[in-house]
Scaffold this motif. Structure first.
Motif, PDB file in Angstrom:
ATOM      1  N   ASP A 122       0.828  -1.014  -0.173  1.00 22.09           N
ATOM      2  CA  ASP A 122      -0.008   0.168  -0.292  1.00 22.09           C
ATOM      3  C   ASP A 122       0.841   0.879  -0.131  1.00 22.09           C
ATOM      4  O   ASP A 122       0.651   1.919  -0.192  1.00 22.09           O
ATOM      5  N   ALA A 129       3.135   1.572  -3.289  1.00 22.08           N
ATOM      6  CA  ALA A 129       2.174   1.876  -4.632  1.00 22.08           C
ATOM      7  C   ALA A 129       2.279   2.901  -5.034  1.00 22.08           C
ATOM      8  O   ALA A 129       1.850   3.338  -6.585  1.00 22.08           O
ATOM      9  N   VAL A 130       2.485   4.045  -3.927  1.00 21.44           N
ATOM     10  CA  VAL A 130       1.527   5.644  -3.526  1.00 21.44           C
ATOM     11  C   VAL A 130       2.474   6.874  -3.223  1.00 21.44           C
ATOM     12  O   VAL A 130       2.639   7.631  -3.683  1.00 21.44           O
ATOM     13  N   MET A 178       1.634 -13.215  -4.846  1.00 19.57           N
ATOM     14  CA  MET A 178       1.038 -11.544  -4.797  1.00 19.57           C
ATOM     15  C   MET A 178       1.590 -10.942  -6.129  1.00 19.57           C
ATOM     16  O   MET A 178       1.535 -10.072  -6.798  1.00 19.57           O
ATOM     17  N   GLN A 220      -0.037  -9.219 -10.188  1.00 18.86           N
ATOM     18  CA  GLN A 220      -0.135  -7.107  -9.749  1.00 18.86           C
ATOM     19  C   GLN A 220      -0.430  -6.739 -11.079  1.00 18.86           C
ATOM     20  O   GLN A 220       0.233  -7.070 -12.040  1.00 18.86           O
ATOM     21  N   ARG A 250       3.042  -1.832  -7.289  1.00 18.58           N
ATOM     22  CA  ARG A 250       3.128  -2.610  -6.423  1.00 18.58           C
ATOM     23  C   ARG A 250       3.509  -3.657  -6.269  1.00 18.58           C
ATOM     24  O   ARG A 250       3.804  -4.615  -5.818  1.00 18.58           O
ATOM     25  N   PHE A 304       5.585  -6.035  -3.955  1.00 22.53           N
ATOM     26  CA  PHE A 304       5.299  -7.183  -3.624  1.00 22.53           C
ATOM     27  C   PHE A 304       6.721  -8.248  -3.818  1.00 22.53           C
ATOM     28  O   PHE A 304       7.138  -9.137  -3.226  1.00 22.53           O
ATOM     29  N   ARG A 363     -11.347  -5.201  -7.665  1.00 23.47           N
ATOM     30  CA  ARG A 363     -11.076  -5.611  -6.020  1.00 23.47           C
ATOM     31  C   ARG A 363      -9.743  -5.459  -6.543  1.00 23.47           C
ATOM     32  O   ARG A 363      -9.254  -5.955  -5.650  1.00 23.47           O
ATOM     33  N   GLU A 364      -9.041  -5.312  -7.729  1.00 24.29           N
ATOM     34  CA  GLU A 364      -7.906  -4.826  -6.978  1.00 24.29           C
ATOM     35  C   GLU A 364      -7.405  -3.279  -7.803  1.00 24.29           C
ATOM     36  O   GLU A 364      -7.932  -2.582  -8.287  1.00 24.29           O
ATOM     37  N   THR A 365      -6.054  -3.152  -7.321  1.00 25.62           N
ATOM     38  CA  THR A 365      -5.739  -2.264  -7.468  1.00 25.62           C
ATOM     39  C   THR A 365      -5.333  -1.952  -8.946  1.00 25.62           C
ATOM     40  O   THR A 365      -4.487  -2.751  -9.346  1.00 25.62           O
ATOM     41  N   ARG A 377      -5.176 -13.070  -2.334  1.00 19.99           N
ATOM     42  CA  ARG A 377      -6.116 -11.134  -2.471  1.00 19.99           C
ATOM     43  C   ARG A 377      -6.993 -10.638  -2.184  1.00 19.99           C
ATOM     44  O   ARG A 377      -6.444  -9.505  -1.464  1.00 19.99           O
ATOM     45  N   HIS A 387      -5.749  -8.679   1.125  1.00 16.92           N
ATOM     46  CA  HIS A 387      -4.953  -7.511   1.114  1.00 16.92           C
ATOM     47  C   HIS A 387      -5.865  -6.066   1.407  1.00 16.92           C
ATOM     48  O   HIS A 387      -6.207  -5.819   0.255  1.00 16.92           O
ATOM     49  N   GLU A 391      -9.295   2.291  -1.798  1.00 13.42           N
ATOM     50  CA  GLU A 391      -8.465   2.403  -3.448  1.00 13.42           C
ATOM     51  C   GLU A 391      -7.519   1.248  -3.481  1.00 13.42           C
ATOM     52  O   GLU A 391      -7.078   0.567  -4.388  1.00 13.42           O
ATOM     53  N   LEU A 392      -6.869   1.234  -2.363  1.00 12.11           N
ATOM     54  CA  LEU A 392      -5.850  -0.148  -1.705  1.00 12.11           C
ATOM     55  C   LEU A 392      -6.492  -1.264  -2.045  1.00 12.11           C
ATOM     56  O   LEU A 392      -6.238  -1.466  -0.800  1.00 12.11           O
ATOM     57  N   ARG A 393      -6.076  -2.656  -2.438  1.00 12.18           N
ATOM     58  CA  ARG A 393      -6.774  -3.899  -2.273  1.00 12.18           C
ATOM     59  C   ARG A 393      -5.775  -4.307  -3.207  1.00 12.18           C
ATOM     60  O   ARG A 393      -5.816  -4.785  -4.069  1.00 12.18           O
ATOM     61  N   GLY A 394      -6.467  -5.771  -3.153  1.00 10.22           N
ATOM     62  CA  GLY A 394      -5.868  -7.310  -3.456  1.00 10.22           C
ATOM     63  C   GLY A 394      -3.988  -6.765  -4.330  1.00 10.22           C
ATOM     64  O   GLY A 394      -3.718  -7.014  -5.269  1.00 10.22           O
TER      65      GLY A 394
END
Lengths: 586, 116
Positions: free
Chosen positions: A239, A242-243, A301, A305, A310, A314, A451-453, A556, A559, B113-116
């Motif tokens: 998290d 990724a940002v 994981m 992705q 992200r 991982f 449900r994924e980023t 997944r 997370h 927003e952040l998942r998976g």
């Protein structure tokens, strides 16, 4: 006594203060040049002490030396492993500062010094954590680098994801740090000492470990494994990575996470490795469990992705797992190999993040699907990214490959298979991205699940979307990859790393053969690189993700991006840690 | 019993803070819970340094070795810890403000927003 040693921490600290104070009045190039100069000076100082000072370099700050074997002062204890790590940190900080030369939008409130000041403060925290010989001091530096890292992660406060990632990172890491402080308190209660070596000696003088020593071990390790992002303490890492702004990612993935592994090694070696500490078999199976879990979960994981940063995050989880396994072997050869692996990995991972940053700033997206085939014109970036993927997979003669091969040799056949698989899967994921994004191979996969980023809709971090890539942004990944390559081909470096690791680990009396290339090691490296390439080709030919359900979905879904869940997992991890350590003692 | 009580209290405060963090429905509350976890470290450190019938280690009006004093080292540690805690709490609350501005919510369940 060597009074130059504190300067390794003080130089970046003073630089940060100076930049905060004067940053408002100086133009941006001046602020950034000053930061680069100070980072370089720190690196030079660390290297000078490494090469010319007799090891270990010890300095009791303010001359508060121990009396009658008891100490209340703070000690810096730098053996060659510590100085080498400080030099690695400083060099990577320099690379990051060069990469972010003229990188961001005009900083907030016209303050040109804020970003370089934060980076220097981060450097001071990391160098301090590496060099200190005092356990409480280690906690303080641990929190210092943590706090700066949260601030840097949420640096772009206008980005919704960045502030969420920074907050998650902050809460989970600080909780780990407080657990670590509880452990420090328990050890002080038992021994009345804070200097790590004195604690170790005092524990050994008392005889076999009891519940309090065990509790202290578990609490200290909780904090360090949260930092090292070992599964199940790892949830904050993807998290945050990724940002965070790309230059920050380079530091987080390249060295900060690895400092968790370094801290684990340091604390085990100096405090718990004696007869009054934790038995080696217990430490071995505890670290091995977390290492194998992290390597497996991280690799799986990573493969699934589509958000490129992200994905790289991982892969850091997976590789940290491999480092923990290398440490868990408690064999001097494996320790030297792991140290070399870590050096190579720092260069490669930072280079890969740098390339991802180029994509983000050029195209305003970091999504594997959205970028499909769009980056064909970036030939040099493509070359760097592909080389990075191959190095991550362990292609000789990169430093990652040598470190991996040496560790594998000490690890036995089953763990060797795991090393090959994990490095092949993470390297393969990077090569798959390279083939799709830079090569335009395969068909663009259908829209992914909700449900994924995804990496779409990200904003470039530069002033405007780049039309051409600046030379500094391209040179940095190139130099970093050359560095990772040199780590694999310079025999002088290998013997230096090997003997530094022998010196740091307890119980090594004879000089061992330094890490070196062997025929099986080269073949295994080639094998994992070939498997990585094969996986990438298969993935590009047959796009996954079109199925609505997948066997990995439960993993997944864990997370979830939810702070409460992550805290619960941290507690579960501490419980697992305690159970593993306890079964070994009984 | 009185000897272990402070340690049990420290463990309880830490765990209750963790419980609050894990079940929190509001990010400001979560940061508060983290501060509760940290309060456990203050209790632990100060109880480690306590001596029976000891007084404050200030020797201005006290002849050394006439009566026991509590351990000043842990008090220095606790002070440092307070500084660290203030920094962390301030920074996290600043991030919470930004989360509220960007996401228009403070409920962690609604940040997705952040998942998976």
């Amino acid at each position: 006594m060597n009074h130059l040693l504190p300067l390794v921490i003080v130089t970046p600290l003073l630089g940060a203060a100076l930049l905060v104070a004067a940053g408002r009045f100086v133009p941006r190039p001046a602020a950034e040049a000053l930061a680069c100069a100070l980072a370089a000076a720190t690196a030079a100082l660390a290297l000078h002490l490494l090469l010319h000072a007799p090891s270990p370099v010890i300095d009791w700050l303010g001359a508060w030396t121990p009396r009658n074997g008891h100490s209340v002062g703070i000690v810096l204890h730098a053996d060659r492993l510590a100085l080498g790590t400080a030099a690695l940190v400083s060099l990577l900080v320099l690379a990051v500062l060069v990469y972010s030369w003229r990188y961001f939008d005009e900083p907030p409130r016209k303050h040109a010094g804020s970003f370089p000041a934060l980076v220097l403060l981060f450097q001071a925290g990391m160098c301090g954590f590496v060099l200190t010989g005092d356990l409480f001091n280690a906690f303080v530096f641990f929190e210092l680098m943590g706090v700066v890292a949260y601030a840097l992660t949420g640096y772009r406060v206008e980005a919704a994801k960045a502030v969420q990632g920074g907050l998650t990172f902050g809460v989970v890491n600080s909780l780990g740090a407080y657990a670590m402080l509880m452990g420090v308190g328990l050890l002080y209660a038992r021994t009345g000492e804070l200097a790590m070596r004195h604690i170790g000696a005092a524990l050994d003088a008392r005889g076999a470990p009891d519940a309090l020593v065990l509790a202290a071990f578990v609490l200290l390790l909780t904090g360090l494994l949260v930092k090292a992002a070992a599964v199940p303490f790892h949830f904050w890492l993807p998290d945050a990575h990724a940002v965070a702004p790309t230059p920050v990612c380079m530091l987080l993935s390249g060295v900060m996470v690895e400092l968790g592994v370094y801290g684990t090694a340091r604390i085990y070696w100096t405090i718990f490795s004696g007869p009054g500490g934790i038995p080696p078999e217990t430490v071995a199976h505890t670290l091995l469990t977390f290492g194998v879990l992290s390597a497996a979960v991280g690799a799986l994981m990573c493969w699934y992705q589509r958000h490129i940063k992200r994905l790289l995050a991982f892969s850091t989880v997976a590789h940290t797992g491999l480092f923990l396994i290398g440490l868990a072997l408690l064999a001097p050869e494996a320790t030297g190999g792991t140290a070399l692996y870590l050096i190579g990995h720092a260069g490669v991972k930072a280079a890969l993040f740098a390339c991802a940053g180029i994509l983000l700033d050029r195209y305003g997206s970091i999504d594997e699907y959205a970028l499909h085939g769009r980056a064909r014109e970036l030939r040099l970036t493509a070359a760097c990214f592909t080389a990075g993927g191959l190095a991550l997979a362990g292609l000789p003669p990169f430093g990652t490959a040598l470190g991996k091969a040496v560790t594998e040799e000490a690890a036995g056949p089953w763990l060797t298979a795991l090393f090959v698989l994990v490095s092949a899967v993470t390297g393969g994921a990077v090569l798959r991205v390279a083939a799709r994004v830079f090569g335009g191979h395969g068909t663009p996969p259908a829209a992914g699940e909700e449900r994924e980023t995804s990496g779409e809709g990200e904003r470039p971090e530069t002033e405007q979307q780049l039309t051409r890539v600046p030379a500094t942004m391209l040179a940095v990944p190139g130099v970093l990859l050359v560095g990772a390559l040199l780590a694999g081909v310079l025999p002088a470096l290998h013997s230096a790393v090997g003997s530094a690791a022998d010196e740091a680990a307890p119980g090594v009396t004879v000089a061992l053969t330094p890490p070196h290339w062997s025929a099986p090691g080269i073949l295994l490296g080639l094998l994992s690189a070939a498997v990585a390439a094969g996986l990438a080709v298969l993935a590009v030919r047959r796009p996954q993700h079109t199925r609505s359900r997948h066997w990995l979905d439960p993993l997944r879904l864990l997370h979830s991006g939810h702070i409460g869940d992550y805290v619960a997992w941290t507690l579960a991890g501490t419980t697992l840690l305690g159970a593993l350590a306890l079964t070994g003692l009984l | 019993m009185m000897d272990v009580l402070p340690y049990l209290v420290a463990a309880w405060i830490f765990l209750v803070g963790c419980y609050g963090l894990a079940t929190s429905r509001n990010l400001i509350h979560a940061v508060g819970c983290l501060a509760v976890c940290q309060a456990a470290t203050y209790v632990l450190l100060l109880s480690v340094g306590y001596r029976h019938s000891g007084t404050a280690p200030v020797f201005a009006d006290l002849t050394p070795h006439t009566r026991p004093v509590v351990d000043p080292v842990v008090q220095a540690l606790a002070l440092t810890d307070v500084v660290v805690g203030a920094t962390v709490t301030a920074l996290l609350l600043a991030l919470v403000i930004q989360v509220a501005k960007r996401h228009h919510t403070l409920d962690p369940d609604e940040l997705s927003e952040l998942r998976g």
